[in-house]
Design a protein around this motif. Structure first.
Motif, PDB file in Angstrom:
ATOM      1  N   TYR A   1      -0.469   9.958   9.669  1.00 19.71           N
ATOM      2  CA  TYR A   1       0.993  10.051   9.768  1.00 19.71           C
ATOM      3  C   TYR A   1       1.553   8.882  10.589  1.00 19.71           C
ATOM      4  CZ  TYR A   1       5.563  11.866  11.154  1.00 19.71           C
ATOM      5  OH  TYR A   1       6.897  12.014  11.386  1.00 19.71           O
ATOM      6  N   ALA A   2       0.942   8.618  11.728  1.00 21.39           N
ATOM      7  CA  ALA A   2       1.425   7.547  12.595  1.00 21.39           C
ATOM      8  C   ALA A   2       1.268   6.178  11.935  1.00 21.39           C
ATOM      9  CB  ALA A   2       0.692   7.570  13.933  1.00 21.39           C
ATOM     10  N   HIS A   3       0.179   5.989  11.212  1.00 20.61           N
ATOM     11  CA  HIS A   3      -0.056   4.703  10.570  1.00 20.61           C
ATOM     12  C   HIS A   3       0.862   4.459   9.373  1.00 20.61           C
ATOM     13  CE1 HIS A   3      -3.530   4.328  13.169  1.00 20.61           C
ATOM     14  NE2 HIS A   3      -3.502   3.047  12.863  1.00 20.61           N
ATOM     15  N   ALA A   4       1.629   5.459   8.986  1.00 22.34           N
ATOM     16  CA  ALA A   4       2.632   5.227   7.958  1.00 22.34           C
ATOM     17  C   ALA A   4       3.603   4.136   8.401  1.00 22.34           C
ATOM     18  CB  ALA A   4       3.392   6.517   7.648  1.00 22.34           C
ATOM     19  N   ALA A   5       3.719   3.931   9.703  1.00 24.07           N
ATOM     20  CA  ALA A   5       4.568   2.856  10.210  1.00 24.07           C
ATOM     21  C   ALA A   5       4.132   1.501   9.667  1.00 24.07           C
ATOM     22  CB  ALA A   5       4.529   2.842  11.745  1.00 24.07           C
ATOM     23  N   LEU A   6       2.823   1.324   9.487  1.00 22.72           N
ATOM     24  CA  LEU A   6       2.323   0.068   8.920  1.00 22.72           C
ATOM     25  C   LEU A   6       2.763  -0.085   7.464  1.00 22.72           C
ATOM     26  CD1 LEU A   6      -1.277   0.166  10.397  1.00 22.72           C
ATOM     27  CD2 LEU A   6       0.662  -1.215  11.195  1.00 22.72           C
ATOM     28  N   ALA A   7       2.642   0.990   6.700  1.00 20.04           N
ATOM     29  CA  ALA A   7       3.055   0.938   5.296  1.00 20.04           C
ATOM     30  C   ALA A   7       4.558   0.726   5.191  1.00 20.04           C
ATOM     31  CB  ALA A   7       2.638   2.214   4.570  1.00 20.04           C
ATOM     32  N   LEU A   8       5.322   1.424   6.017  1.00 23.67           N
ATOM     33  CA  LEU A   8       6.775   1.253   5.984  1.00 23.67           C
ATOM     34  C   LEU A   8       7.155  -0.168   6.357  1.00 23.67           C
ATOM     35  CD1 LEU A   8       7.923   4.648   7.516  1.00 23.67           C
ATOM     36  CD2 LEU A   8       8.058   3.918   5.116  1.00 23.67           C
ATOM     37  N   GLY A   9       6.457  -0.729   7.335  1.00 21.90           N
ATOM     38  CA  GLY A   9       6.717  -2.116   7.713  1.00 21.90           C
ATOM     39  C   GLY A   9       6.406  -3.067   6.573  1.00 21.90           C
TER      40      GLY A   9
ATOM     41  N   HIS B   1      10.879  -1.111   5.034  1.00 24.85           N
ATOM     42  CA  HIS B   1      11.765   0.033   5.204  1.00 24.85           C
ATOM     43  C   HIS B   1      11.793   0.563   6.633  1.00 24.85           C
ATOM     44  CE1 HIS B   1      12.389   0.463   0.917  1.00 24.85           C
ATOM     45  NE2 HIS B   1      11.079   0.402   0.734  1.00 24.85           N
ATOM     46  N   GLU B   2      11.174  -0.140   7.578  1.00 22.77           N
ATOM     47  CA  GLU B   2      11.050   0.445   8.918  1.00 22.77           C
ATOM     48  C   GLU B   2      12.377   0.761   9.578  1.00 22.77           C
ATOM     49  OE1 GLU B   2      10.929  -3.990   9.345  1.00 22.77           O
ATOM     50  OE2 GLU B   2       9.773  -2.597   8.160  1.00 22.77           O
ATOM     51  N   SER B   3      13.459   0.085   9.170  1.00 25.68           N
ATOM     52  CA  SER B   3      14.732   0.376   9.801  1.00 25.68           C
ATOM     53  C   SER B   3      15.807   0.806   8.811  1.00 25.68           C
ATOM     54  CB  SER B   3      15.218  -0.849  10.585  1.00 25.68           C
ATOM     55  OG  SER B   3      15.426  -1.932   9.694  1.00 25.68           O
TER      56      SER B   3
ATOM     57  N   ASN C   1      16.975   3.623   5.471  1.00 25.78           N
ATOM     58  CA  ASN C   1      16.770   4.968   4.944  1.00 25.78           C
ATOM     59  C   ASN C   1      16.760   5.002   3.422  1.00 25.78           C
ATOM     60  OD1 ASN C   1      16.652   6.209   7.435  1.00 25.78           O
ATOM     61  ND2 ASN C   1      18.880   6.413   7.585  1.00 25.78           N
ATOM     62  N   HIS C   2      16.740   3.870   2.750  1.00 30.79           N
ATOM     63  CA  HIS C   2      16.787   3.883   1.290  1.00 30.79           C
ATOM     64  C   HIS C   2      15.383   3.900   0.706  1.00 30.79           C
ATOM     65  CE1 HIS C   2      16.235  -0.405   2.076  1.00 30.79           C
ATOM     66  NE2 HIS C   2      15.786  -0.510   0.827  1.00 30.79           N
ATOM     67  N   SER C   3      15.297   4.365  -0.513  1.00 33.72           N
ATOM     68  CA  SER C   3      14.012   4.365  -1.216  1.00 33.72           C
ATOM     69  C   SER C   3      14.206   3.756  -2.595  1.00 33.72           C
ATOM     70  CB  SER C   3      13.456   5.785  -1.334  1.00 33.72           C
ATOM     71  OG  SER C   3      14.338   6.592  -2.086  1.00 33.72           O
ATOM     72  N   HIS C   4      13.097   3.391  -3.195  1.00 33.31           N
ATOM     73  CA  HIS C   4      13.146   2.782  -4.536  1.00 33.31           C
ATOM     74  C   HIS C   4      12.666   3.717  -5.566  1.00 33.31           C
ATOM     75  CE1 HIS C   4      13.272  -1.611  -3.031  1.00 33.31           C
ATOM     76  NE2 HIS C   4      13.841  -0.800  -2.196  1.00 33.31           N
TER      77      HIS C   4
END
Length: 115
Positions: free
Chosen positions: A96-104, A108-110, A112-115
Protein backbone atom coordinates in the motif's frame (compact mmCIF):
# COMPACT_ATOMS: atom_id res chain seq x y z
CA UNK A 1 5.80 -28.64 5.92
CA UNK A 2 5.27 -30.66 2.82
CA UNK A 3 8.00 -33.24 2.30
CA UNK A 4 7.26 -33.07 -1.42
CA UNK A 5 8.26 -29.41 -1.80
CA UNK A 6 11.08 -28.92 0.72
CA UNK A 7 13.57 -31.50 1.94
CA UNK A 8 13.31 -32.36 5.61
CA UNK A 9 15.92 -30.60 7.73
CA UNK A 10 18.23 -33.26 9.09
CA UNK A 11 21.30 -33.53 11.27
CA UNK A 12 23.17 -34.69 8.18
CA UNK A 13 22.20 -31.53 6.31
CA UNK A 14 23.40 -29.38 9.21
CA UNK A 15 26.66 -31.35 9.43
CA UNK A 16 27.24 -30.87 5.69
CA UNK A 17 26.70 -27.10 5.95
CA UNK A 18 29.22 -27.00 8.80
CA UNK A 19 31.68 -29.17 6.87
CA UNK A 20 31.55 -26.89 3.84
CA UNK A 21 32.01 -23.63 5.80
CA UNK A 22 32.90 -24.41 9.44
CA UNK A 23 33.95 -20.92 10.58
CA UNK A 24 30.91 -19.26 9.05
CA UNK A 25 28.63 -21.96 10.44
CA UNK A 26 30.03 -21.54 13.94
CA UNK A 27 29.84 -17.73 13.72
CA UNK A 28 26.21 -17.91 12.59
CA UNK A 29 25.35 -20.34 15.41
CA UNK A 30 26.94 -18.02 17.99
CA UNK A 31 25.23 -14.99 16.45
CA UNK A 32 21.87 -16.76 16.66
CA UNK A 33 22.43 -17.64 20.34
CA UNK A 34 23.23 -14.01 21.10
CA UNK A 35 20.24 -12.68 19.18
CA UNK A 36 17.74 -14.95 20.93
CA UNK A 37 19.21 -14.64 24.44
CA UNK A 38 17.17 -12.71 26.99
CA UNK A 39 18.04 -9.03 26.86
CA UNK A 40 15.90 -5.93 26.56
CA UNK A 41 13.35 -8.36 25.07
CA UNK A 42 12.69 -11.76 26.58
CA UNK A 43 13.16 -14.88 24.46
CA UNK A 44 9.42 -15.50 24.09
CA UNK A 45 8.96 -12.05 22.56
CA UNK A 46 11.95 -12.58 20.27
CA UNK A 47 10.52 -15.90 19.12
CA UNK A 48 7.17 -14.25 18.36
CA UNK A 49 9.01 -11.63 16.31
CA UNK A 50 10.81 -14.46 14.52
CA UNK A 51 7.48 -16.15 13.75
CA UNK A 52 6.19 -12.92 12.21
CA UNK A 53 9.36 -12.30 10.21
CA UNK A 54 9.43 -15.92 9.03
CA UNK A 55 5.98 -15.42 7.54
CA UNK A 56 7.15 -12.29 5.72
CA UNK A 57 10.32 -13.99 4.42
CA UNK A 58 8.21 -17.09 3.72
CA UNK A 59 10.78 -19.53 5.08
CA UNK A 60 8.96 -22.79 5.89
CA UNK A 61 11.83 -24.04 8.06
CA UNK A 62 11.79 -20.83 10.11
CA UNK A 63 8.01 -20.85 10.41
CA UNK A 64 8.10 -24.41 11.73
CA UNK A 65 11.07 -24.00 14.03
CA UNK A 66 10.30 -20.59 15.51
CA UNK A 67 6.62 -21.42 16.03
CA UNK A 68 7.67 -24.46 18.06
CA UNK A 69 10.27 -22.43 19.96
CA UNK A 70 7.78 -19.64 20.70
CA UNK A 71 5.37 -22.21 22.08
CA UNK A 72 8.10 -23.81 24.22
CA UNK A 73 8.97 -20.36 25.58
CA UNK A 74 5.36 -19.88 26.71
CA UNK A 75 3.67 -18.21 23.75
CA UNK A 76 0.02 -19.11 23.46
CA UNK A 77 -1.61 -20.15 20.20
CA UNK A 78 -3.42 -16.78 20.23
CA UNK A 79 -0.12 -14.89 20.58
CA UNK A 80 1.42 -16.82 17.69
CA UNK A 81 -1.60 -16.10 15.48
CA UNK A 82 -1.55 -12.40 16.41
CA UNK A 83 2.14 -12.25 15.46
CA UNK A 84 1.25 -13.79 12.09
CA UNK A 85 -1.52 -11.22 11.57
CA UNK A 86 0.94 -8.42 12.37
CA UNK A 87 3.23 -9.84 9.68
CA UNK A 88 0.36 -10.02 7.21
CA UNK A 89 -0.62 -6.41 7.87
CA UNK A 90 2.96 -5.19 7.56
CA UNK A 91 3.43 -7.01 4.27
CA UNK A 92 0.16 -5.61 2.91
CA UNK A 93 1.01 -2.18 4.30
CA UNK A 94 4.29 -2.20 2.42
CA UNK A 95 2.50 -2.74 -0.86
CA UNK A 96 0.00 0.00 0.00
CA UNK A 97 2.73 2.46 0.96
CA UNK A 98 4.79 1.70 -2.13
CA UNK A 99 1.85 2.74 -4.28
CA UNK A 100 3.42 6.18 -3.86
CA UNK A 101 6.15 5.03 -6.24
CA UNK A 102 3.63 3.94 -8.86
CA UNK A 103 1.63 7.14 -8.46
CA UNK A 104 4.81 9.15 -8.84
CA UNK A 105 5.73 7.24 -11.99
CA UNK A 106 2.27 7.96 -13.38
CA UNK A 107 2.53 11.63 -12.44
CA UNK A 108 -0.57 11.50 -10.23
CA UNK A 109 1.05 12.09 -6.84
CA UNK A 110 -0.58 15.49 -6.48
CA UNK A 111 -3.69 15.18 -8.64
CA UNK A 112 -7.03 13.45 -8.23
CA UNK A 113 -7.74 12.59 -11.87
CA UNK A 114 -7.58 9.16 -13.45
CA UNK A 115 -7.32 7.90 -17.00
Amino acid sequence: MSDNLYPKATAEMSARRKELAPKTHDAFTEFSKQVFADGALDEKTKQLIAVAVAHVTQCPYCIDGHTKLASRKGATDNEVMEAIWVAAEMRAGGAYAHAALALGALGHESSNHSH
